[in-house]
Motif scaffolding. Structure first.
Motif, PDB file in Angstrom:
ATOM      1  N   THR A   1       0.852  -1.187   0.000  1.00 33.45           N
ATOM      2  CA  THR A   1       0.000   0.000   0.000  1.00 33.45           C
ATOM      3  C   THR A   1       0.889   1.238   0.000  1.00 33.45           C
ATOM      4  OG1 THR A   1      -1.835  -1.046   1.185  1.00 33.45           O
ATOM      5  CG2 THR A   1      -1.707   1.345   1.270  1.00 33.45           C
ATOM      6  N   LEU A   2       0.711   2.091  -0.998  1.00 34.64           N
ATOM      7  CA  LEU A   2       1.426   3.361  -1.059  1.00 34.64           C
ATOM      8  C   LEU A   2       0.406   4.482  -1.174  1.00 34.64           C
ATOM      9  CD1 LEU A   2       4.365   2.563  -3.528  1.00 34.64           C
ATOM     10  CD2 LEU A   2       4.441   2.623  -1.031  1.00 34.64           C
ATOM     11  N   ALA A   3       0.325   5.312  -0.147  1.00 35.80           N
ATOM     12  CA  ALA A   3      -0.530   6.497  -0.158  1.00 35.80           C
ATOM     13  C   ALA A   3       0.394   7.701  -0.110  1.00 35.80           C
ATOM     14  CB  ALA A   3      -1.495   6.481   1.023  1.00 35.80           C
TER      15      ALA A   3
ATOM     16  N   LEU B   1      -2.701   1.722  -4.525  1.00 34.63           N
ATOM     17  CA  LEU B   1      -2.082   3.015  -4.768  1.00 34.63           C
ATOM     18  C   LEU B   1      -3.150   4.084  -4.598  1.00 34.63           C
ATOM     19  CD1 LEU B   1      -0.028   2.172  -8.000  1.00 34.63           C
ATOM     20  CD2 LEU B   1       0.789   2.169  -5.638  1.00 34.63           C
ATOM     21  N   THR B   2      -2.863   5.068  -3.783  1.00 36.46           N
ATOM     22  CA  THR B   2      -3.825   6.138  -3.567  1.00 36.46           C
ATOM     23  C   THR B   2      -3.064   7.395  -3.176  1.00 36.46           C
ATOM     24  OG1 THR B   2      -5.860   6.766  -2.395  1.00 36.46           O
ATOM     25  CG2 THR B   2      -4.188   5.592  -1.125  1.00 36.46           C
ATOM     26  N   SER B   3      -3.784   8.505  -3.120  1.00 37.05           N
ATOM     27  CA  SER B   3      -3.163   9.771  -2.768  1.00 37.05           C
ATOM     28  C   SER B   3      -3.836  10.332  -1.524  1.00 37.05           C
ATOM     29  CB  SER B   3      -3.280  10.771  -3.923  1.00 37.05           C
ATOM     30  OG  SER B   3      -2.707  12.015  -3.574  1.00 37.05           O
ATOM     31  N   PRO B   4      -3.055  10.832  -0.558  1.00 33.43           N
ATOM     32  CA  PRO B   4      -3.644  11.382   0.660  1.00 33.43           C
ATOM     33  C   PRO B   4      -4.378  12.701   0.431  1.00 33.43           C
ATOM     34  CG  PRO B   4      -1.287  11.761   0.646  1.00 33.43           C
ATOM     35  CD  PRO B   4      -1.591  10.902  -0.543  1.00 33.43           C
ATOM     36  N   LYS B   5      -4.142  13.317  -0.708  1.00 33.34           N
ATOM     37  CA  LYS B   5      -4.845  14.545  -1.061  1.00 33.34           C
ATOM     38  C   LYS B   5      -4.990  14.595  -2.566  1.00 33.34           C
ATOM     39  CE  LYS B   5      -0.492  17.158  -0.910  1.00 33.34           C
ATOM     40  NZ  LYS B   5       0.197  18.321  -0.303  1.00 33.34           N
TER      41      LYS B   5
END
Length: 334
Positions: free
Chosen positions: A119-121, A146-150
């Motif tokens: 998991t990479l945020a 894979l996701t973005s914190p903002k």
């Protein structure tokens, strides 16, 4: 990375298989004022190296949350730590990494052959090519989130697919495209929420799913419009490994009734043609929602078994054994 046997000098973190660091965490140096002001409260370089090496040798999971960017940074700074032993790694932080540290992270992931769940945020903006190449070559990953914190400022860049992809001529060279094109990849679960994905990103992935092992796909909370969602739905009958899909909270939900009806029809056809599809999450905005749930339930109850009247190897009839019918009917009634 050295892998010495556990000794009395090793940090106590080695007694755990799984470590999750959620609170703010950093190393005290000799320039810090500690409460007791004793030398024992100061981390020497050897102390830091011992602690980070122990984290790298964890056999289970390592999760580093938003409040520990120092740990992430220091872990990537030690050249002697070039891979991890963990099976599960999660890094979530709102601060971006330098190009050098992104490259180090990618190389570390590629060399961590035990790593199955990643998991990479991170703020994936203008990530260096070295990181893309390494992550695209990490064919040992089985579960990838894979996701973005903002909200990304410039979209997912090379994370998924290039924006100038020519669909008629094939796929491009994004990270996920490269990973899915490799026949040796082990990916079975792919989660891509909150990445500002657009239609061409989804279609680039969809073209590769028919030959993949992916069973679980999540592209919810993105920017997929009706055109991209419809193209994806039309390809679903060929995705025989796919079992569960999350596609809600996307721009297609704001489309006119007629367009949503057309997409719902395509999804119904996919469920009837592909009995491996069992869970569609995010159907509430589709006019055929109840009927779609019905076919999902049929597929979960074993419609594939009910429809297999003939053998694939022989033309002779292959009846369902009588002993199976009570179980099939019981599942169908749930």
């Amino acid at each position: 990375m050295p892998s010495p046997a556990t000794s009395t000098n090793d940090t106590s973190v080695l007694t755990f298989s799984n470590v999750q660091i959620q609170i703010y965490c950093r190393f005290f140096s000799d320039t810090d004022v500690t409460t007791s002001d004793h030398d024992g409260d100061v981390c020497t370089l050897d102390d830091k190296r011992s602690f980070l090496s122990a984290l790298a040798r964890l056999p289970g999971s390592l999760v580093l949350e938003h409040n520990c960017p120092v740990i992430v940074s220091d872990l990537l700074n030690f050249d002697e730590i070039d891979h991890l032993e963990v099976r599960q790694l999660g890094i979530r932080q709102s601060e971006g990494l330098s190009d050098l540290k992104y490259a180090r992270l990618g190389a570390m992931i590629e060399r961590s052959f035990h790593l199955a769940d990643l998991t990479l945020a991170l703020p994936f903006v203008d990530v260096p090519q070295e990181f893309c190449d390494s992550l695209g070559n990490s064919i040992h990953i089985q579960k990838l989130r894979l996701t973005s914190p903002k909200k990304p400022d410039h979209g997912p860049h090379r994370l998924v697919a290039q924006p100038d992809i020519n669909i008629a001529e094939g796929v491009g060279d994004g990270i996920l495209e490269r990973l899915l094109q490799n026949p040796q990849n082990q990916l079975t679960r792919l989660e891509l929420p909150l990445l500002e994905l657009e239609d061409h990103h989804l279609i680039a992935i969809a073209q590769l799913l028919p030959t993949s092992k992916v069973r679980y796909l999540d592209f919810s909370q993105n920017c997929i419009c009706m055109w991209g969602f419809l193209e994806f739905a039309l390809l679903l009958p060929r995705m025989h490994s796919l079992h569960t899909i999350h596609f809600g909270v996307n721009l297609w939900e704001e489309s006119p009734f007629e367009a949503r009806t057309k997409c719902g029809t395509a999804l119904l056809h996919a469920l009837m043609e592909n009995p491996n599809l069992a869970w569609l999450n995010g159907m509430e905005k589709l006019p055929q929602c109840q009927l779609l749930w019905h076919y999902c339930a049929l597929n979960r109850a074993g419609r594939k078994i009910l429809g297999s009247a003939y053998s694939h190897r022989h033309d002779e009839e292959r009846p369902i054994p009588d002993g199976l019918w009570p179980h099939i009917l019981a599942r169908g009634g749930k």
